[in-house]
Design a protein around this motif. Structure first.
Motif, PDB file in Angstrom:
ATOM      1  N   GLY A 184      -2.821   6.084  -5.202  1.00  0.00           N
ATOM      2  CA  GLY A 184      -1.471   5.942  -4.643  1.00  0.00           C
ATOM      3  C   GLY A 184      -0.536   5.835  -5.813  1.00  0.00           C
ATOM      4  N   LEU A 185      -0.297   4.635  -6.283  1.00  0.00           N
ATOM      5  CA  LEU A 185       0.341   4.395  -7.565  1.00  0.00           C
ATOM      6  C   LEU A 185      -0.569   3.452  -8.334  1.00  0.00           C
ATOM      7  CD1 LEU A 185       4.082   3.892  -6.530  1.00  0.00           C
ATOM      8  CD2 LEU A 185       3.021   5.946  -7.472  1.00  0.00           C
ATOM      9  N   GLY A 186      -0.494   3.473  -9.628  1.00  0.00           N
ATOM     10  CA  GLY A 186      -1.346   2.608 -10.429  1.00  0.00           C
ATOM     11  C   GLY A 186      -1.518   3.169 -11.817  1.00  0.00           C
ATOM     12  N   SER A 212       3.718  -5.998  -2.237  1.00  0.00           N
ATOM     13  CA  SER A 212       3.843  -6.486  -0.867  1.00  0.00           C
ATOM     14  C   SER A 212       3.072  -5.585   0.087  1.00  0.00           C
ATOM     15  CB  SER A 212       5.314  -6.521  -0.463  1.00  0.00           C
ATOM     16  OG  SER A 212       5.836  -5.198  -0.392  1.00  0.00           O
ATOM     17  N   VAL A 213       2.849  -6.094   1.292  1.00  0.00           N
ATOM     18  CA  VAL A 213       2.162  -5.292   2.310  1.00  0.00           C
ATOM     19  C   VAL A 213       2.953  -4.026   2.612  1.00  0.00           C
ATOM     20  CG1 VAL A 213       1.405  -5.244   4.714  1.00  0.00           C
ATOM     21  CG2 VAL A 213       1.034  -7.303   3.340  1.00  0.00           C
ATOM     22  N   ALA A 214       4.283  -4.144   2.659  1.00  0.00           N
ATOM     23  CA  ALA A 214       5.128  -2.974   2.934  1.00  0.00           C
ATOM     24  C   ALA A 214       4.990  -1.927   1.831  1.00  0.00           C
ATOM     25  CB  ALA A 214       6.585  -3.408   3.079  1.00  0.00           C
ATOM     26  N   THR A 215       4.982  -2.385   0.578  1.00  0.00           N
ATOM     27  CA  THR A 215       4.832  -1.462  -0.547  1.00  0.00           C
ATOM     28  C   THR A 215       3.466  -0.797  -0.523  1.00  0.00           C
ATOM     29  OG1 THR A 215       6.342  -2.754  -1.932  1.00  0.00           O
ATOM     30  CG2 THR A 215       4.811  -1.296  -3.065  1.00  0.00           C
ATOM     31  N   LEU A 216       2.423  -1.589  -0.268  1.00  0.00           N
ATOM     32  CA  LEU A 216       1.074  -1.036  -0.200  1.00  0.00           C
ATOM     33  C   LEU A 216       0.957  -0.026   0.931  1.00  0.00           C
ATOM     34  CD1 LEU A 216      -1.901  -1.095  -1.120  1.00  0.00           C
ATOM     35  CD2 LEU A 216      -2.274  -2.943   0.534  1.00  0.00           C
ATOM     36  N   LEU A 220      -0.105   3.957   0.652  1.00  0.00           N
ATOM     37  CA  LEU A 220      -1.252   4.528   1.348  1.00  0.00           C
ATOM     38  C   LEU A 220      -0.846   5.632   2.316  1.00  0.00           C
ATOM     39  CD1 LEU A 220      -3.332   1.286   2.034  1.00  0.00           C
ATOM     40  CD2 LEU A 220      -3.769   3.054   0.316  1.00  0.00           C
ATOM     41  N   LEU A 221       0.304   5.465   2.967  1.00  0.00           N
ATOM     42  CA  LEU A 221       0.805   6.521   3.848  1.00  0.00           C
ATOM     43  C   LEU A 221       1.146   7.778   3.061  1.00  0.00           C
ATOM     44  CD1 LEU A 221       3.113   4.546   6.329  1.00  0.00           C
ATOM     45  CD2 LEU A 221       1.003   5.772   6.890  1.00  0.00           C
ATOM     46  N   THR A 222       1.765   7.583   1.900  1.00  0.00           N
ATOM     47  CA  THR A 222       2.117   8.727   1.056  1.00  0.00           C
ATOM     48  C   THR A 222       0.858   9.403   0.534  1.00  0.00           C
ATOM     49  OG1 THR A 222       4.129   7.566   0.380  1.00  0.00           O
ATOM     50  CG2 THR A 222       3.479   9.468  -0.920  1.00  0.00           C
ATOM     51  N   ARG A 249      11.545  10.094   5.111  1.00  0.00           N
ATOM     52  CA  ARG A 249      12.444   9.584   4.072  1.00  0.00           C
ATOM     53  C   ARG A 249      13.481   8.639   4.667  1.00  0.00           C
ATOM     54  NH1 ARG A 249      13.314  14.783  -0.035  1.00  0.00           N
ATOM     55  NH2 ARG A 249      11.151  14.815  -0.755  1.00  0.00           N
ATOM     56  N   ALA A 250      13.940   8.951   5.876  1.00  0.00           N
ATOM     57  CA  ALA A 250      14.929   8.078   6.518  1.00  0.00           C
ATOM     58  C   ALA A 250      14.343   6.704   6.806  1.00  0.00           C
ATOM     59  CB  ALA A 250      15.422   8.727   7.812  1.00  0.00           C
ATOM     60  N   LEU A 251      13.053   6.672   7.129  1.00  0.00           N
ATOM     61  CA  LEU A 251      12.384   5.410   7.422  1.00  0.00           C
ATOM     62  C   LEU A 251      11.821   4.734   6.170  1.00  0.00           C
ATOM     63  CD1 LEU A 251      10.476   6.491  10.663  1.00  0.00           C
ATOM     64  CD2 LEU A 251      12.481   4.980  10.526  1.00  0.00           C
ATOM     65  N   GLY A 252      11.994   5.383   5.013  1.00  0.00           N
ATOM     66  CA  GLY A 252      11.504   4.804   3.774  1.00  0.00           C
ATOM     67  C   GLY A 252      10.003   4.782   3.660  1.00  0.00           C
ATOM     68  N   LEU A 253       9.325   5.783   4.224  1.00  0.00           N
ATOM     69  CA  LEU A 253       7.865   5.800   4.241  1.00  0.00           C
ATOM     70  C   LEU A 253       7.257   6.557   3.076  1.00  0.00           C
ATOM     71  CD1 LEU A 253       7.243   6.448   8.054  1.00  0.00           C
ATOM     72  CD2 LEU A 253       7.290   4.258   6.830  1.00  0.00           C
ATOM     73  N   VAL A 254       8.092   7.160   2.226  1.00  0.00           N
ATOM     74  CA  VAL A 254       7.601   7.958   1.109  1.00  0.00           C
ATOM     75  C   VAL A 254       7.709   7.160  -0.179  1.00  0.00           C
ATOM     76  CG1 VAL A 254       7.885  10.073  -0.218  1.00  0.00           C
ATOM     77  CG2 VAL A 254       8.279  10.090   2.253  1.00  0.00           C
ATOM     78  N   ALA A 255       6.592   6.944  -0.839  1.00  0.00           N
ATOM     79  CA  ALA A 255       6.589   6.263  -2.129  1.00  0.00           C
ATOM     80  C   ALA A 255       6.798   7.304  -3.222  1.00  0.00           C
ATOM     81  CB  ALA A 255       5.267   5.530  -2.340  1.00  0.00           C
ATOM     82  N   GLN A 256       7.897   7.238  -3.921  1.00  0.00           N
ATOM     83  CA  GLN A 256       8.192   8.199  -4.976  1.00  0.00           C
ATOM     84  C   GLN A 256       9.132   7.554  -5.986  1.00  0.00           C
ATOM     85  OE1 GLN A 256      10.181  11.509  -3.139  1.00  0.00           O
ATOM     86  NE2 GLN A 256      11.863  10.293  -2.362  1.00  0.00           N
ATOM     87  N   THR A 257       9.209   8.167  -7.168  1.00  0.00           N
ATOM     88  CA  THR A 257      10.118   7.667  -8.185  1.00  0.00           C
ATOM     89  C   THR A 257      11.548   7.925  -7.738  1.00  0.00           C
ATOM     90  OG1 THR A 257       8.513   8.166  -9.926  1.00  0.00           O
ATOM     91  CG2 THR A 257      10.799   7.840 -10.592  1.00  0.00           C
TER      92      THR A 257
END
Length: 410
Positions: A184-186, A212-216, A220-222, A249-257
């Motif tokens: 994911g990220l790491g 946080s759980v939200a960040t994790l 994982l979704l991404t 993206r509107a829901l903030g579900l994409v983890a990206q820089t």
């Protein structure tokens, strides 16, 4: 679609990782740390895990205690997150141009650039192509700290058969979605020098914070989304991306820089740790390390054969020990987008790493002035990369199509 993300991840790894986390809990962190260190031929104590590769670099540089007036040398072909680390620490940088015909600075180029105020040199292994001569550089400049950017180079080895990352004083690795190993990220920090390892431990103050759980969940979704994209035919993928891009993206579900980090308006959370569940995702990938590296080498050799004799598509030189993250090629800049579209029609994603001296194009170029690295600028205008990894084996039709593109007139 043959693409560039989650290239070592199988669908089965995700439920397997969840079970592993339920059984071992936080111990997954240490299990992954030990396995990753072993994959480099190192002891566990030499490796530290972080929430990103840039965080690993930030922690090491900060611990070295560089002062105002100390100079850091960076390659004139790198990712924006690297110079941003030094910007956030208030450290001056100077860029060194890459070797003509290659994607890294040569050992001679580094030697000629090192000056009296140079305290740290960041040596990359772009695309997994190892920079040779680092051992000799360390011997010639004993007062300089050499840090390897091994974010692309998990699995690569130098001419002596030593894993990339072990020749310098330290090295950092990335486990982001598009790297050879995806959690994911790491990221990870490898400190080879025992004295610097003690110095790092003594200087490290604030403990890393668990995501946080939200960040994790976002990571994982991404990760799952990218893995799904690697399983779909091109036409289906286009429909799925069109349907999901805006709402995700509107829901903030994409983890990206975020764009604000790329252009220097914000900085990442350098104190974020790698979550034990993310570590669990990495474990089965590390267990397949030898097979994954062998696959990438075979795929690169297949590209060599398909592109042999081409006047349109030119592979960058590499050594026998290199395990490529992506297969980089140089093309005529005037026809790059046309060729990219032709590759898409074959179901092969035309990657554009690194499309600027400080990738990606349009990001902040901390300390860089136009024209400073003309060879790097020239390559950035001409680069394309072809996918490698578990989901990148070309079909017979794709191989024939790529061969036809390679043999077409310039």
């Amino acid at each position: 679609m043959k693409g560039h993300v989650t290239t070592a991840l199988r669908w089965s790894d995700l439920p397997l990782s969840a079970v592993s986390y339920l059984v071992f809990g936080n111990a997954c962190h240490e299990r992954f740390r030990a396995a990753f260190a072993a994959s480099l031929g190192m002891q566990t104590e030499a490796v530290r895990l972080f929430g990103s590769g840039r965080a690993a670099l930030h922690a090491f540089v900060k611990a070295m205690g560089l002062q105002q007036g100390d100079e850091v040398l960076l390659p004139g072909y790198t990712c924006v997150v690297v110079p941003n680390v030094f910007m956030h620490l208030g450290i001056s940088v100077r860029y060194v141009d890459i070797e003509r015909g290659h994607c890294n600075v040569s050992a001679q180029g580094w030697a000629e650039a090192i000056g009296p105020s140079t305290k740290l040199v960041l040596v990359p292994h772009n695309f997994g192509i190892v920079t040779a001569g680092l051992t000799e550089l360390r011997a010639a400049f004993p007062a300089v700290i050499f840090v390897e950017d091994a974010a692309h180079a998990w699995g690569s080895k130098d001419q002596a058969g030593t894993a990339a990352g072990r020749a310098g004083h330290a090295a950092f690795y990335s486990f982001e979605y598009s790297k050879c190993l995806s959690t994911g990220l790491g990221g990870a920090l490898l400190i080879n020098d025992a004295g610097l390892r003690q110095r790092f431990v003594a200087a490290q103050g604030t403990l890393l914070t668990t995501p946080s759980v939200a960040t994790l969940l976002k990571q994982l979704l991404t990760l799952s989304y990218h893995r799904l994209c690697m399983s779909l035919p091109r036409r289906v993928l286009q429909v799925v991306q069109t349907l999901l891009r805006a709402p995700s993206r509107a829901l903030g579900l994409v983890a990206q820089t975020p764009a604000s980090e790329l252009d220097g308006r914000s900085q990442p959370d350098y104190a974020q740790a790698l979550h034990p569940l993310s570590a669990a995702v990495g474990l089965p990938q590390v267990s397949r390390a030898s097979a994954l590296w062998a696959l990438r080498r075979r795929q690169a050799l297949h590209y060599d054969e398909l592109l042999a004799g081409s006047v349109r598509i030119h592979a960058l030189p590499r050594a026998a020990g290199d395990v490529l993250l992506r297969y980089p090629v140089r093309v005529d800049p005037r026809h790059r987008e046309t060729l990219a579209q032709e590759l898409l029609e074959l179901g092969i994603e035309p990657g554009r790493w690194f499309d600027d001296v400080v990738h990606p194009k349009g990001s902040l170029r901390y300390g860089y002035a136009d024209g400073q690295c003309p060879v790097g600028e020239s390559l950035a205008q001409a680069i394309l990369n072809l996918p490698l990894g578990l989901h990148a084996n070309l079909s017979a039709a794709q191989s024939a199509g790529l061969r036809a593109l390679a043999l077409a007139p310039a």
